[in-house]
Write a protein that holds these residues in place. Structure first.
Motif, mmCIF file in Angstrom:
data_model
loop_
_atom_site.group_PDB
_atom_site.id
_atom_site.type_symbol
_atom_site.label_atom_id
_atom_site.label_comp_id
_atom_site.label_asym_id
_atom_site.label_seq_id
_atom_site.Cartn_x
_atom_site.Cartn_y
_atom_site.Cartn_z
ATOM 1 N N LEU A 87 -12.288 2.089 3.945
ATOM 2 C CA LEU A 87 -10.804 2.113 4.071
ATOM 3 C C LEU A 87 -10.198 2.330 2.456
ATOM 4 O O LEU A 87 -9.277 2.262 2.112
ATOM 5 C CB LEU A 87 -10.065 0.923 4.603
ATOM 6 N N HIS A 88 -11.283 2.710 1.736
ATOM 7 C CA HIS A 88 -10.615 2.708 0.175
ATOM 8 C C HIS A 88 -10.209 3.922 -0.167
ATOM 9 O O HIS A 88 -10.042 5.018 0.765
ATOM 10 C CB HIS A 88 -12.243 2.509 -0.682
ATOM 11 N N SER A 89 -9.489 4.017 -1.271
ATOM 12 C CA SER A 89 -8.854 5.178 -1.950
ATOM 13 C C SER A 89 -7.671 5.449 -1.075
ATOM 14 O O SER A 89 -7.326 6.518 -0.683
ATOM 15 C CB SER A 89 -9.639 6.405 -2.163
ATOM 16 N N ASN A 90 -6.896 4.252 -0.434
ATOM 17 C CA ASN A 90 -5.574 4.487 -0.004
ATOM 18 C C ASN A 90 -4.670 3.404 -0.522
ATOM 19 O O ASN A 90 -4.862 3.064 -1.840
ATOM 20 C CB ASN A 90 -5.810 4.097 1.777
ATOM 21 N N ARG A 91 -3.651 3.187 0.223
ATOM 22 C CA ARG A 91 -2.598 2.385 -0.320
ATOM 23 C C ARG A 91 -2.240 1.174 0.520
ATOM 24 O O ARG A 91 -1.148 0.650 0.751
ATOM 25 C CB ARG A 91 -1.294 3.126 -0.709
ATOM 26 N N ILE A 92 -3.414 0.524 1.128
ATOM 27 C CA ILE A 92 -3.183 -0.621 1.986
ATOM 28 C C ILE A 92 -3.047 -1.570 1.408
ATOM 29 O O ILE A 92 -3.923 -1.782 0.596
ATOM 30 C CB ILE A 92 -4.305 -0.397 3.227
ATOM 31 N N ARG A 93 -2.331 -2.610 1.849
ATOM 32 C CA ARG A 93 -2.096 -4.077 1.287
ATOM 33 C C ARG A 93 -2.478 -5.032 2.433
ATOM 34 O O ARG A 93 -2.680 -4.772 3.546
ATOM 35 C CB ARG A 93 -0.695 -4.311 0.763
ATOM 36 N N GLY A 94 -2.375 -6.367 2.071
ATOM 37 C CA GLY A 94 -2.383 -7.497 2.909
ATOM 38 C C GLY A 94 -3.699 -8.130 2.691
ATOM 39 O O GLY A 94 -4.391 -8.097 1.715
ATOM 40 N N THR A 95 -4.102 -8.646 3.856
ATOM 41 C CA THR A 95 -5.443 -9.343 3.944
ATOM 42 C C THR A 95 -6.180 -9.117 5.226
ATOM 43 O O THR A 95 -5.404 -8.968 6.132
ATOM 44 C CB THR A 95 -5.331 -10.832 3.832
ATOM 45 N N ILE A 96 -7.441 -8.899 4.960
ATOM 46 C CA ILE A 96 -8.201 -8.380 6.178
ATOM 47 C C ILE A 96 -8.960 -9.549 6.537
ATOM 48 O O ILE A 96 -9.832 -10.161 5.902
ATOM 49 C CB ILE A 96 -9.114 -7.504 5.860
#
Length: 907
Positions: A505-514
């Protein structure tokens, strides 16, 4: 329409009654009242639902319930619909010449309708006696002014039309539906009033064939003969009923002999005003493509016939069509692609079920029609194909680099570019990486329940990651890297994805906690046949590194690789130290010193016990010699040019300087320890992200140029600079275990040796972890090592500074080192030293005598030299007198006299 006509007439009559009631006129009311009373009594008036005003002599009959009058108080309308009237209709005899509307529907009247009851109703235009129990033969032209007659829902067995009656030309609407008429269809239609606009004969037992040619009914708009047993071919309606709008000849197969047969004539296309054509439940075998020319047609129902042809594509041109029912036939081939036109407005209902010979699938777009009976059929409209269509449109498929066969009307979705299916045509792989996708991800992707691999990497997809992806329980590989996805990942997003082996999922703008995702190397090693990944480090990649585009980077404890905002990555796995359950390098440093102190003390205690036993028989002279030797070694080991030598003295100031120097060295080394911490979520460490996860491959690569050669040079550097201190410190620690030294000296040995070796070992440890964190090449490894090694020279640099500032003090500190103190502390403590002192005194006396003798000899030598000097002068004086030759002889003799052979005995 019937209700509209009836309502208008009743409103006019009510208005007339209102005016009449307000204008008093002298009229004899007895005959009318008598008729009304007779009507009331013979229809069970006392049991009516509403009999307000009836039989009240003080109230004018125009105000009785259900009656309407004109200005002259003539009754013009009777409306007793659904009022519980009962009795035989035979006895009803009305003489209201001004009556125009009669509505006795929905009551309980029975019997036959006699001609006499309406003999004087010359102005009657509207009659509705539907939904009663009337029977017999219905005379439909009993009133000369009749426009609308509704005899439906009774038990009439025949219908009679009298051509000589004026009503034969005036009747417009006739409803005989839901009766028991058993006449021949041709007989009814040949005698039908010429100006009919609506003829409703449905739900009877009309039999036989329709007349051919069909009677001319130029004004007819609606023809409904449904639910009868009419048979034979369809007549030509185009010449006889050119203005017709509705033809309903459906449901003629109540018996085996009923049902229209043959084909539908192409001439039907001339009926340009036709809105409804219902020929369902007959035995028709084909219909023409010309029907597609009926642009006003709203309903076409040819269901439950014997149609055995392909569906004409021209039907797709029926732009006004609201219902198309071709179900339960034997239609063949594919559903026309032209039916996609019905989806644009989405108000058409299409029914094609029951045609077992229709080929799969239905046109793709047609499956999105909200009222299409095959929309839920998995063969005609595969749900995965529909889901992929939504996905295509949401991701702006028209802009894709390759979209071969996508949205093709008939091609199976399994042949679309990037789609792979199982043997049962279930989508198992969707691979559209680097294909120009943009837009957003459709939630319908969750309608691919068997999907195992989803690769949409290296595109320009925006928006949120659909929660529906989290429901794909069979998913093994998920690659959404290198897009513009945003938002936060819900805590339970991965809770159902128990089979995942690859997440990128890298090189995106996803935030939070997995969270809620079990991810272990043991589980990953249970390979799936779709997974071609060979490196566990590349199996779970997110943007959990630093620096991040956000204040706080994505948190992912189980990720195997973390990438930062620059696109650089680093494996997220425990260091060797963390595998021992020690949290970080700083904590390990504390453990290191504590362990080193403990081990050193144990070694010293063990050696001390051993040395006590070993040296118990050594003579005092040997012990003293060994002690002096140890003292010399200790001072040399600490270094004559290092502040560490102060540990061997008794000066508090010297000890303070030495301890401060050690603390400073350790403090600087701890700075490097903190910088080398392995914390990918922190931006306060110097960790270099040396891995790259290219767009065009699944595996990540370590781009570091550091190799074994650099580490060999590193080892040599460390050995040459630190090995001496480690060995010397260890030896001094061992010396502290010797019982031949006083306790205070042993403590000095221990402190000096322990600090010397521990600082050297700690420097080596710090060099290793720091270079592992930031060194990306052999040259960087060497540079970093040299910088850290410089810290070990701090003790010498401090000593040099002290020498510059106050060399006398440093020199005095050096003179007061261990040896002098040792000698002074040892006087008087051992009697054997007294003998040495006495012997030393005797030797000192002998030296003094030799010095006196030497002084006397030196005096005699001086006198002899003076005498020789006087003799020389006299001889030189004599030489002058005697001449030059003799002078030379005296000089030679003088040189000979001053030679070494003469000087040596004199000395």
């Amino acid at each position: 329409k019937n209700m509209e006509i009836r309502t208008n007439l009743m409103e006019e009559n009510c208005n007339a009654a209102t005016v009449a009631s307000s204008t008093p006129v002298k009229v004899s009311l007895t005959p009318i009242k008598d008729q009304l009373k007779y009507f009331y009594n013979h229809t069970g008036g006392d049991n009516w639902s509403n009999n307000s005003g009836w039989m009240n002599d003080t109230l004018h009959y125009c105000k009785w319930y259900g009656l309407a009058c004109n200005d002259n108080r003539d009754i013009t309308g009777i409306n007793l619909r659904n009022n519980s009237l009962a009795g035989h209709f035979n006895f009803i005899d009305l003489d209201f010449p001004w009556l125009t509307t009669l509505d006795l529907a929905e009551n309980k009247l029975s019997g036959i309708v006699s001609i006499g009851f309406a003999m004087f109703l010359r102005r009657l235009e509207y009659i509705d006696i539907s939904e009663n129990g009337l029977s017999g033969c219905a005379d439909l032209t009993f009133s000369s002014s009749m426009l609308h007659a509704n005899f439906s829902n009774n038990n009439f067995t025949c219908a009679s039309f009298k051509r000589y009656n004026p009503a034969y030309k005036t009747l417009r609407v006739l409803d005989l539906s839901h009766n028991s008429i058993k006449q021949d269809a041709s007989h009814i239609f040949r005698n039908a009033p010429l100006n009919l606009e609506e003829l409703i004969l449905s739900h009877n037992n009309i039999r036989g064939g329709l007349p051919e040619p069909f009677p001319i009914l130029e004004n007819i708009r609606r023809l409904d003969v449904s639910f009868n047993t009419v048979s034979g071919p369809l007549p030509d309606f185009t010449r006889s009923t050119p203005r017709i709008r509705e033809i309903d000849l459906s449901h003629q197969t109540k018996t085996k002999i009923g049902g229209l047969t043959g084909t539908i004539s192409p001439d039907f296309s001339r009926l340009q005003d036709l809105l409804v054509l219902n020929l369902a439940f007959n035995k028709l075998t084909s219909f023409p493509s010309d029907i597609g020319a009926l642009q006003k047609l709203k309903l076409l129902d040819l269901s439950s016939n014997s149609l055995s042809q392909t569906i004409p594509s021209e039907l797709g041109k029926l732009n006004a069509l609201e219902i198309l029912n071709l179900s339960n036939n034997a239609l063949t081939q594919l559903i026309p692609e032209s039916f996609d036109n019905f989806v644009e407005e989405d108000y058409t209902s299409i029914f094609l079920g029951g045609n077992l010979k229709l080929l799969d699938p239905a046109p793709l777009v047609l499956c999105f029609l909200s009222d299409f009976d095959f929309a839920q059929d998995n063969k005609k409209c595969p749900p995965e194909r529909s889901a992929l269509k939504d996905f295509y449109e949401s991701a702006k498929g028209q802009e894709w680099t390759i979209d071969t066969l996508w949205l093709d009307s008939y091609a199976s979705h399994c042949f679309w570019h990037g789609v792979d299916c199982s043997s049962s045509n279930e989508t198992v792989r969707l691979n559209l990486k680097n294909n120009g996708l943009s837009g957003t991800l459709s939630t319908t992707i969750g309608d691919l329940p068997m999907l195992q691999e989803l690769d949409l990497s290296d595109n320009d997809i925006k928006g949120f990651v659909p929660l529906e992806i989290g429901q794909l329980s069979r998913l093994v590989s998920l690659r959404l890297s290198y897009n513009e996805l945003t938002g936060t990942m819900p805590n339970d997003f991965f809770s159902n994805l128990t089979k995942l082996k690859l997440i990128q999922l890298h090189s995106n703008r996803i935030r939070g906690t997995i969270t809620n995702l079990e991810w272990t190397e043991e589980k990953w090693e249970e390979k799936d046949h779709l997974l071609i990944l060979t490196s566990y480090d590349s199996s779970f990649i997110t943007d959990c590194g630093n620096p991040s585009d956000f204040e706080k980077s994505l948190k992912c404890e189980n990720c195997t690789m973390c990438c930062n905002a620059q696109g650089n990555c680093y494996p997220n796995k425990d260091t060797d130290i963390q595998k021992t359950r020690i949290k970080n390098y700083t904590n390990f440093s504390l453990v290191y010193f504590a362990s080193f102190v403990g081990v050193t003390l144990i070694v010293v205690l063990v050696l001390s016990a051993f040395n006590r036993h070993k040296d118990r028989h050594l003579p005092g002279t040997s012990i003293r010699q060994l002690s002096v030797k140890d003292q010399k070694y200790a001072l040399g080991a600490l270094g004559a040019d290092s502040v560490y030598q102060f540990f061997m003295g008794k000066s508090c100031c010297g000890w303070s300087i030495a301890i401060a120097t050690v603390a400073f060295q350790l403090g600087m080394l701890l700075i490097f320890v903190n910088a080398a911490e392995f914390d990918l979520s922190s931006d306060k460490v110097d960790l270099k992200y040396t891995w790259r996860c290219p767009r065009d491959q699944i595996e990540c690569d370590d781009k570091s140029d550091l190799d074994w050669r650099g580490w060999i040079v590193f080892a040599v550097l460390m050995g040459t600079h630190l090995l001496k201190d480690i060995i010397n410190g260890s030896k001094m620690t061992i010396l502290s275990s010797k019982q031949r030294h006083p306790p205070r000296d042993r403590l000095r040995f221990f402190c000096g040796g322990f600090l010397l070796s521990s600082v050297a070992l700690f420097t080596m440890y710090v060099s290793i972890i720091y270079n592992m964190a930031i060194a990306t090449s052999n040259s960087e490894l060497i540079i970093n090592s040299v910088i850290i090694l410089f810290i070990t020279d701090t003790d010498e640099q401090v000593f040099d500074v002290l020498m510059v500032l106050n060399p006398r003090w440093v020199a005095s500190m050096s003179r007061k080192m261990y040896y002098d103190d040792k000698r002074k502390d040892g006087e008087g403590n051992d009697g054997r030293f007294q003998e040495l002192r006495n012997k030393n005194s005797r030797l000192q006396g002998e030296v003094d005598e030799l010095r006196d003798q030497n002084s006397e000899l030196q005096g005699e030598v001086s006198e002899l030299r003076n005498a020789i000097k006087s003799i020389r002068q006299e001889m030189m004086h004599i030489n002058k007198r005697m001449g030059s030759g003799e002078s030379h002889t005296w000089e030679n003799d003088d040189t000979l006299f001053d030679g070494n052979e003469e000087k040596t005995p004199i000395s």
